[in-house]
Design a protein around this motif. Structure first.
Motif, PDB file in Angstrom:
ATOM      1  N   LEU A  31       0.892  -1.157   0.018  1.00  9.63           N
ATOM      2  CA  LEU A  31       0.005  -0.114  -0.159  1.00  9.63           C
ATOM      3  C   LEU A  31       0.768   1.210   0.009  1.00  9.63           C
ATOM      4  CD1 LEU A  31      -2.662  -1.274   2.543  1.00  9.63           C
ATOM      5  CD2 LEU A  31      -2.804  -1.317   0.018  1.00  9.63           C
ATOM      6  N   SER A  62      -5.247  -4.266  -1.775  1.00  2.84           N
ATOM      7  CA  SER A  62      -6.121  -3.102  -1.883  1.00  2.84           C
ATOM      8  C   SER A  62      -7.309  -3.805  -1.540  1.00  2.84           C
ATOM      9  CB  SER A  62      -5.642  -2.192  -2.965  1.00  2.84           C
ATOM     10  OG  SER A  62      -6.966  -1.154  -3.083  1.00  2.84           O
ATOM     11  N   LEU A  68      -7.785   3.896   0.177  1.00  9.16           N
ATOM     12  CA  LEU A  68      -6.351   4.057  -0.428  1.00  9.16           C
ATOM     13  C   LEU A  68      -6.546   5.297  -1.266  1.00  9.16           C
ATOM     14  CD1 LEU A  68      -3.543   2.894  -0.869  1.00  9.16           C
ATOM     15  CD2 LEU A  68      -4.496   1.317  -2.546  1.00  9.16           C
TER      16      LEU A  68
END
Length: 330
Positions: A31, A62, A68
């Motif tokens: 990430l 994800s 995100l």
């Protein structure tokens, strides 16, 4: 790296990053790598940076694109940020609307909402997501848009202008997007047709926010100093795909050196070659005419590369070479 003055295609260029995990790194690193790649994508002048939604997949970290996207948008200032995409069968439309209206409020004018219809990859994942098998995608899009534009039975907050909505589509999804008058993102086998967007354009219903069809073509694109290097960079993703078909689980990316030392069965080799053949690989001079052909044949407004490889420095180099195809890199 190619000279920007020697290349140029007349479409926007963007990236889709799936937060691929890598051997020797934990999922959190994947990430953080995505956020760092977005910062680089903005620096080299790419148009959009989208993140994905996958659940229970070892090779992809994800699962919450809205979260995100917020992290990416907070570390960038100009590039458009969005989802490629939010899978509507997994969510209530009101919740999606609230998440992306909040993003739009925090990062005005920079947020995109790409939506898709894919279910989880396995029965346990679908059960965990409480996924319904009935196809309500078109109705879900209509409900979502009513919350986004303020016409729904409930006022979604914050009440701010709606971010643009895109439909990730193959087959019937193109007709859904056309009837809704929405931009479309297309990739995969459908692109092999002679005129893959003909029905979408024929049945497109203009709206004030989308008076004309808008097409983003999603492709695996890898550019390097020579064709052999580009092929080498594409091998980790092709190897992971081949392993997933053999073992039933999509794995983390591995270094090319480790893959070279592995045993390749004839079937694995064939699968890797098929995967590489479906990608666009080579030098900038080799890749440019192939992208121009796709753009001309499909009438694409934008090309979104889903490039991935193990070595992040080489990945950044491939991204920079991709950006220079439009002559936008600094």
């Amino acid at each position: 790296m190619p000279d920007a003055s020697s290349v140029g295609i007349l479409v926007f260029l963007s990236l889709l990053d799936r937060s691929r995990t890598r051997t020797s790194f934990d999922d959190g690193s994947a990430l953080r790598h995505t956020v760092e790649r977005a910062v680089h994508a903005e620096k080299i002048g790419l148009h959009r940076f989208w993140v994905a939604e996958h659940h229970g997949v070892p090779g992809i970290a994800s699962g919450a694109p809205a979260v995100l996207a917020a992290a990416v948008a907070s570390r960038t200032s100009r590039i458009r940020v969005g989802s490629g995409g939010v899978m509507l069968p997994n969510h209530q439309p009101l919740i999606v609307a609230e998440q992306f209206l909040m993003l739009e409020s925090l990062f005005p004018g920079r947020i995109d909402l790409g939506v898709g219809r894919s279910l989880g990859f396995t029965d346990p994942v679908r059960a965990a997501l409480r996924s319904e098998h009935a196809d309500t995608f078109e109705a879900d899009i209509a409900e979502l848009r009513s919350y986004l534009d303020g016409s729904g039975p409930v006022t979604a907050r914050p009440a701010v202008p709606s971010p643009p909505v895109f439909v990730l589509a193959t087959g019937a999804g193109l007709e859904v997007a056309a009837r809704a008058g929405l931009p479309v993102v297309v990739g995969g086998p459908v692109l092999q047709r002679d005129d893959p967007l003909a029905l979408y354009r024929k049945h497109f219903r203009p709206t004030p926010s989308n008076p004309e069809p808008y097409v983003i073509i999603s492709l695996d694109v890898t550019i390097a100093a020579d064709a052999a290097d580009a092929r080498r960079l594409a091998v980790p993703e092709a190897w992971a795909m081949a392993r997933s078909r053999r073992e039933g689980e999509f794995p983390a990316l591995e270094p090319v050196s480790a893959i070279d030392e592995s045993q390749w069965t004839p079937q694995t080799r064939n699968r890797i070659e098929a995967s590489l053949a479906s990608s666009i690989l080579g030098t900038a001079g080799q890749v440019r005419p192939r992208l121009e052909e796709v753009a001309e044949r499909t009438g694409a407004n934008e090309i979104m590369a889903s490039t991935s490889t193990y070595d992040r420095a080489e990945l950044f180099g491939a991204d920079a070479a991709f950006a220079q195809l439009a002559g936008v890199a600094g």
